[in-house]
Write a protein that holds these residues in place. Structure first.
Motif, short mmCIF file in Angstrom:
data_model
loop_
_atom_site.label_atom_id
_atom_site.label_comp_id
_atom_site.label_asym_id
_atom_site.label_seq_id
_atom_site.Cartn_x
_atom_site.Cartn_y
_atom_site.Cartn_z
N ALA A 13 24.67 -71.48 24.57
CA ALA A 13 23.55 -71.90 23.72
C ALA A 13 23.79 -71.43 22.29
N GLU A 35 12.59 -65.24 23.36
CA GLU A 35 13.59 -66.22 22.94
C GLU A 35 13.96 -66.07 21.47
N PRO A 36 15.22 -65.75 21.20
CA PRO A 36 15.65 -65.69 19.80
C PRO A 36 15.83 -67.10 19.24
N LEU A 95 17.95 -69.56 17.99
CA LEU A 95 19.41 -69.72 18.02
C LEU A 95 19.96 -70.52 16.85
N ASP A 96 19.15 -71.41 16.30
CA ASP A 96 19.60 -72.15 15.12
C ASP A 96 19.80 -71.17 13.98
N ALA A 103 21.28 -78.86 19.06
CA ALA A 103 22.12 -78.10 19.97
C ALA A 103 21.33 -77.65 21.20
N ARG A 104 20.10 -77.35 21.00
CA ARG A 104 19.24 -76.81 22.06
C ARG A 104 19.06 -77.80 23.20
N TYR A 136 28.15 -78.17 28.57
CA TYR A 136 28.73 -76.89 28.16
C TYR A 136 29.74 -76.39 29.18
#
Lengths: 352, 352
Positions: free
Chosen positions: A91, A303-304, A306-307, B82-83, B90
């Motif tokens: 991810a 949840e961090p 990620l973008d 991307a999420r 993947y």
DNA sequence: TAGCGTATTGCATAGCTATGCATTGCCCTT
DNA sequence: AAGGGCAATGCATAGCTATGCAATACGCTA
């Protein structure tokens, strides 16, 4: 002669000839230089189009002296291959790719385990501006290697908290752990457990553990650590730690697992012991991996963004910040069924 | 002058001077040419070591005329970033990276959605030998684009079954679907449903659907298709298809979902309707993504050999097979709790 | 000792682009 | 009309390597 299948590349000289200008004019026209007149630019563009010309990046990069590429290395467990990569790493990789694309950079990806000879010298070989290193922190050999690379003035950005004073980016572990503590206390928990570890090789976990216990104490609730076996943070280890906890006869009504993979194991063990989640025990994970939504009950997690994570990592390489920069990615609490049974789920953002 | 931070690269000329030989000797010594004497080779290696010399891949590739790189494009849903990438993609990417590493190739990864301008001309620009295209088949624009690229004599290998006569690799859909049918019948199912679709854009699904229904019929059990709404294969769609099925009053005791993500939705709908898995309905998915292990009960699924998949895709590019090659990756049945309640799990391999 | 084959090494160049500097041509000013 | 300034373009080169071909040295045979 070298190789038969090469169909004789179209070069900028070919375009120049066709357009009736010099090669340097072609180069300038195509790169959008402002000194070229509109008429000439059109001529060149037309000729390039007709000939199907594309700039040869190898030559362009050789001449320019930079690569426009970032190498991303995913560290794997020594034994396991691609199949063994934590979904979180994938991810994060997605976030990196997106951020790189935003800035017009390419991403070179490699999965690396134990083979020292495979550890690429991408930067030295002129293949990349710098390296982003993510993946398991349990592979000590690999981390030591990349730490050395980073210290030798190579631009390297790490996810997590490696040893040494290097650039790295991580989740805002403390804010996340506090959110977890606050949520569990709000849900009425009186005796808290945090499943994780406190070793120097997993500093991210240590940060989460410390912040969780501190915040719980602040709120007047006791919290203690259930340590997992060393070497990675997989479901298996969460299960074993929880089983030990149950055998030990400890009493608890809320658990914070420092990563989702561990939480899956905690859930497994609790359910095997016929304890209800969330009625008997409430559970919160960390990382917000997609699979956390699929358990029964779905897992409440931190949840961090990620973008943002990808952006910060790419930035660390692309902007080449001289000062060792350490940055925290904001997190949010995703409330799901594992910590409350209203069937109603919501989100809490961390500050910043 | 261009850029201050460049520390004046060490070149093969520097090494040559230090070792007291010519640049060409350095090149040959380092590339392992057999014409170089042992003594000279040692001298050169020593000098290279002392100077910290690495071959500049840009120049080497320019000279050699090839890249040693494969570009992998993951097609995303037009809206999502991307999420939103399917975990399966993947996992497959992991297999590709591993296979490429085996052959000493680099992998350039990009996530691409709708932006036509982002669709890279990696091959034309000399950045890669060829492209591997994976990801959602629901993004028609992207697939059409890459199909065009592939038809223009660019080496492109696809995962799945795109339109047109191009090189592609996929799971052995028919063998997998047959395994699913056989397993469900063995478990005693009498009325089977396959949740999936039968459109030309999702040919893989169509193959699974057909093979499943045919095999069930062969075994004397009726099977019918519950069609999902078009546009991707997410959990949501599995849920909705199952809800429609339940509302329609159809009777069934076994479901094959053509991919795991759909199966998750099926499971959700069944459980919401208070149907027990596997007691009332047995369920089998397809793809073997890691998350399939986490549901309650864990999902029985058909798992393709992803290492093999990566190898075949890389092979299609690296070996430049002229004939349009279509290859099937072997699959195996992972039996878990969603299709039988013995608590005992095992594996069945497909033939080949 | 002369001649020749073989094992090593060096020379020169191609591969393609971007860019500093020189040059050209043109228009405007005085 | 001459000179100056600016816009547009061309020339020449650097960036670094791999490799075909020429050259050298060495040992051996006759």
């Amino acid at each position: 002669m070298d190789n038969v299948r090469k169909p004789a590349r179209v070069t900028s000289f070919d375009v120049a000839e066709r357009a009736g200008v010099s090669q340097s004019t072609v180069s300038r026209a195509l790169s959008g230089s402002s000194v070229i007149s509109e008429a000439t630019r059109d001529k060149v563009l037309g000729a390039a189009q007709e000939l199907g010309y594309f700039v040869d990046e190898r030559a362009a990069r050789l001449r320019r002296g930079h690569t426009g590429t970032i190498s991303t290395v995913v560290i794997c467990k020594p034994g396991g291959g691609a199949r063994d990569v934590n979904p979180f790493s994938y991810a994060l990789l997605g976030g990196i790719c997106a951020a790189a694309a935003e800035r017009g950079l390419e991403v070179l990806v490699s999965l690396q385990a134990e083979e020292e000879r495979l550890f690429g010298h991408y930067v030295e070989r002129g293949q990349a501006e710098g390296m982003i290193v993510i993946g398991t922190t349990a592979n000590r050999t690999a981390w030591d290697y990349f730490r050395k690379v980073g210290e030798n003035t190579q631009p390297v950005a790490y996810w997590g908290s490696p040893l040494g004073d290097l650039d790295w980016v991580s989740s805002d572990n403390e804010a996340g752990a506090r959110l977890a503590a606050e949520h569990l206390v709000e849900q009425g928990c009186k005796e808290l457990i945090v499943v994780g570890s406190h070793t120097s090789t997993q500093r991210q976990f240590a940060e989460r553990v410390d912040a969780f216990i501190a915040r719980a104490k602040q709120l007047g609730v006791a919290a203690s650590l259930a340590t997992i076996e060393p070497g990675g943070a997989r479901r298996e280890q969460g299960r074993m730690a929880t089983e030990a906890l149950l055998e030990g006869g400890e009493s608890f009504d809320g658990i914070f697992a420092v990563c989702d993979a561990l939480a899956f194991g905690v859930m497994e063990a609790l359910q095997t012991a016929d304890l209800s989640i969330p009625d008997d025990v409430k559970l919160v994970g960390f990382d917000g991996i997609p699979a956390s939504e699929l358990t029964t009950p779905p897992l409440t997690t931190i949840e961090p963004d990620l973008d943002q994570a990808g952006r910060l990592l790419v930035e660390a390489i692309a902007d080449g910040s001289e000062e060792s920069s350490t940055r925290r990615v904001p997190v949010r609490l995703l409330v799901r069924g594992s910590s409350e049974r209203t069937g109603f789920s919501f989100t809490v953002n961390s500050i910043g």
